[in-house]
Motif scaffolding. Sequence first.
Motif, short mmCIF file in Angstrom:
data_model
loop_
_atom_site.label_atom_id
_atom_site.label_comp_id
_atom_site.label_asym_id
_atom_site.label_seq_id
_atom_site.Cartn_x
_atom_site.Cartn_y
_atom_site.Cartn_z
N GLN A 151 0.73 -1.03 -0.05
CA GLN A 151 0.00 -0.11 0.17
C GLN A 151 0.83 1.03 0.04
O GLN A 151 0.58 2.05 -0.68
CB GLN A 151 -0.84 0.14 1.15
CG GLN A 151 -1.95 1.17 1.21
CD GLN A 151 -2.70 0.97 2.72
OE1 GLN A 151 -2.67 0.11 3.37
NE2 GLN A 151 -3.65 2.05 2.66
N ARG A 152 1.84 1.16 0.71
CA ARG A 152 2.85 2.50 0.75
C ARG A 152 3.54 2.51 -0.61
O ARG A 152 3.88 3.54 -0.75
CB ARG A 152 3.88 2.33 1.89
CG ARG A 152 3.32 2.56 3.22
CD ARG A 152 4.41 2.79 4.28
NE ARG A 152 5.45 1.81 4.29
CZ ARG A 152 5.50 0.74 4.94
NH1 ARG A 152 4.92 0.47 5.80
NH2 ARG A 152 6.56 0.29 4.95
N ALA A 153 3.72 1.33 -1.19
CA ALA A 153 4.35 1.82 -2.55
C ALA A 153 3.70 2.24 -3.72
O ALA A 153 4.04 2.57 -4.62
CB ALA A 153 4.97 0.40 -2.76
N GLY A 154 2.24 2.32 -3.26
CA GLY A 154 1.20 2.78 -4.48
C GLY A 154 0.51 1.71 -4.92
O GLY A 154 -0.05 2.08 -6.20
N VAL A 155 0.46 0.40 -4.69
CA VAL A 155 -0.09 -0.76 -5.31
C VAL A 155 -1.68 -0.47 -5.20
O VAL A 155 -1.86 -0.25 -3.98
CB VAL A 155 0.46 -1.76 -4.93
CG1 VAL A 155 -0.36 -3.05 -5.74
CG2 VAL A 155 1.85 -2.24 -5.36
N GLY A 156 -2.26 -0.52 -5.98
CA GLY A 156 -4.02 -0.56 -5.88
C GLY A 156 -4.33 -1.39 -5.01
O GLY A 156 -3.70 -2.72 -4.85
N GLY A 157 -5.58 -1.47 -4.46
CA GLY A 157 -6.31 -2.21 -3.65
C GLY A 157 -6.47 -3.51 -4.13
O GLY A 157 -6.16 -4.67 -3.53
N ASN A 158 -6.93 -3.92 -5.44
CA ASN A 158 -7.31 -5.09 -5.93
C ASN A 158 -5.94 -5.68 -6.29
O ASN A 158 -5.68 -6.96 -6.14
CB ASN A 158 -8.25 -4.77 -7.19
CG ASN A 158 -9.58 -4.43 -7.06
OD1 ASN A 158 -9.95 -4.47 -5.93
ND2 ASN A 158 -10.05 -3.52 -7.85
N ARG A 188 1.81 1.84 -16.71
CA ARG A 188 1.22 3.13 -16.91
C ARG A 188 -0.28 3.08 -16.25
O ARG A 188 -1.04 2.06 -16.47
CB ARG A 188 1.04 3.27 -18.32
CG ARG A 188 0.68 4.53 -18.76
CD ARG A 188 0.55 4.68 -20.08
NE ARG A 188 1.84 4.37 -20.99
CZ ARG A 188 2.63 5.46 -21.34
NH1 ARG A 188 2.19 6.98 -20.78
NH2 ARG A 188 3.95 5.25 -21.50
N ARG A 189 -0.84 4.12 -15.89
CA ARG A 189 -2.27 4.03 -15.14
C ARG A 189 -3.12 4.66 -16.37
O ARG A 189 -2.77 5.51 -17.19
CB ARG A 189 -2.35 4.99 -14.00
CG ARG A 189 -1.85 6.41 -13.92
CD ARG A 189 -1.53 7.02 -12.80
NE ARG A 189 -1.02 8.40 -12.87
CZ ARG A 189 -0.90 8.75 -11.77
NH1 ARG A 189 -1.48 8.74 -10.50
NH2 ARG A 189 -0.21 10.23 -11.88
N THR A 190 -4.40 4.10 -16.15
CA THR A 190 -5.30 4.78 -17.21
C THR A 190 -5.74 6.26 -17.37
O THR A 190 -6.09 7.02 -18.10
CB THR A 190 -6.91 3.85 -17.20
OG1 THR A 190 -7.30 3.91 -16.05
CG2 THR A 190 -6.20 2.29 -17.71
N SER A 191 -5.78 6.76 -15.82
CA SER A 191 -6.00 8.03 -15.55
C SER A 191 -5.32 8.62 -14.48
O SER A 191 -4.72 7.65 -13.73
CB SER A 191 -7.62 8.24 -15.36
OG SER A 191 -8.02 7.53 -14.41
N LYS A 192 -5.16 9.91 -14.39
CA LYS A 192 -4.40 10.39 -13.10
C LYS A 192 -4.98 10.30 -11.73
O LYS A 192 -4.38 10.16 -10.90
CB LYS A 192 -3.94 11.87 -13.53
CG LYS A 192 -3.20 12.02 -14.73
CD LYS A 192 -2.98 13.59 -14.71
CE LYS A 192 -1.99 14.00 -15.80
NZ LYS A 192 -1.56 15.24 -15.94
N ASN A 193 -6.23 10.11 -11.89
CA ASN A 193 -7.06 9.63 -10.72
C ASN A 193 -7.17 8.16 -10.16
O ASN A 193 -7.62 7.77 -9.23
CB ASN A 193 -8.29 10.21 -10.79
CG ASN A 193 -8.64 11.70 -10.93
OD1 ASN A 193 -7.68 12.21 -10.46
ND2 ASN A 193 -9.69 12.25 -11.52
#
Length: 525
Positions: A151-158, A188-193
């Motif tokens: 979680q701290r590294a920025g990995v998404g919840g799923n 790469r993420r799909t959106s900035k949010n």
Amino acid sequence: MFGKRETGLAAVGSGGDVIIADAMMQPLRSVSIPDWRERLAAIDWVPDLGEDIGSLRWFRGLGTLTLLSVAALSLVPDFGPVYGAQPAMPTSTQMEEARAQMITPLAYGSDTGRRMAANDSVRALAASPERPRIELTATLGRGDSFARVLQRAGVGGNDATQALALVSSAASTAEIEPGTPIAIVLGRRTSKNSARPLESLDFRARFDLRLAVNRSAAGGLTLDRQPIAVDATPLRVRGVVGPSLYRSARAAGAPAEAVQDFLKVIASRTQLSNIGATDEFDLVVEYKRAATGEVQIGNLMFAGIERGGKPRIQMLKWNVGNGSQWFEASGVGESRGQLSRPVNGGISSGFGMRRHPILGYKRMHSGLDFKAGYGAPIFAATDGVVAYAGRKGGYGNFVQLNHGGGIATGYAHMSRIVAGPGQRVRQGQIIGYVGSTGLSTGPHLHYELYRDGRPVNPLSITFTQRAQLSGGDLSRFKGELARLKAVKPGAALAPLPAASRRNDVPEREIDRISAAKIGLAKPAG
């Protein structure tokens, strides 16, 4: 009747005469009456109580002393606890904020500090380039969890949930050592949010296992188990004692902690001063080497001393029950230590002659009486076998334990017996409960210690317990001893075959590009 006449009395140095009648009008002396303050000040309030004992002055001084003592005692402050305001337990959010501010090494899971929010002076960019992927290394801290690291590294919840499930299916996350680096690649993420998708993570789960989670072409996460070859050949070190056993063993390559344990084991069998300079030491230590180059040093397994080519001391560590114990080569083990207290209570009567509270005459009190309430548990002083459990004359309900080597203990006046004849009990196990059966004036425990059937003072003996292996345990013990003695000294330090690489794909981007160009330049066929 009396006529006025002059007298020859005059004041010296004065020009006039003093008439007797005039002199009679003046007071011959001045008399002053003291007020209550002067009278109070004249009283001796603190007389010497060693003088005039029994007099009014002495009693007055005693009264003063009493009043001052009472006043001093009345001013003594209360020594009770002063309760202050109890701070509320921090929430999980507050704990995370505090963790971000801690000055902690990266190996223990520190962060980069609290981040300040942007103020009105900061203007957001209309558009900014975004990195296609982020490669980072997270570290599992002490007391940290694997999920929180992701979680701290920025990995998404799923992605974090799926990765945790995959890792848990191969190894327990509790086995991961603190300070373990975890290589994480975010795509790469799909959106900035939205959160960046997890492309891969790679880490050492155990000494013999490496785990990698990768994203497949179908979009899901897959687990790649990478077993690591481990050589578990124990490390055997031999050498001549020389002027110093410790220095000689360290110079021969033995680890420092293993040498210290070796000295303790040998000292339990003989005095170190009895070991000659020409004697030889022999020790075996748990030793593991991974194909990747890491080394793990374990506990001391074998300790021996040889003299003239013949073994003088051979001690092997062997698991017995829930613990381990050092045994001689013959299968005889020994453990030393004070007997534990059989009940939670103080001693009310000691060992020796005393007047019996019921019989009324002096007789030998062959044990210790422990104060304890009715129904308090009674514990076995050390490991043993129940030799007797039942009613025994003036002892009431009585239990006797045999501990080997002629040592036995007895427990009397029980209200209830738990242990049964022939049962093997361990130190601290409940064998009964305190009562007042037999010749007893109240609930207590009468505790006795026997050596070769004769009662001795329990406070004057150090218990020594000997254990003898037999049957299958002795056979396995002999086999392990022969296996360790067959290990060649230094065999664990032999070079291992080089670990094969998992693949030949270059890790750096420039290497991958160079390899691709070389592949295109190769002629076909």
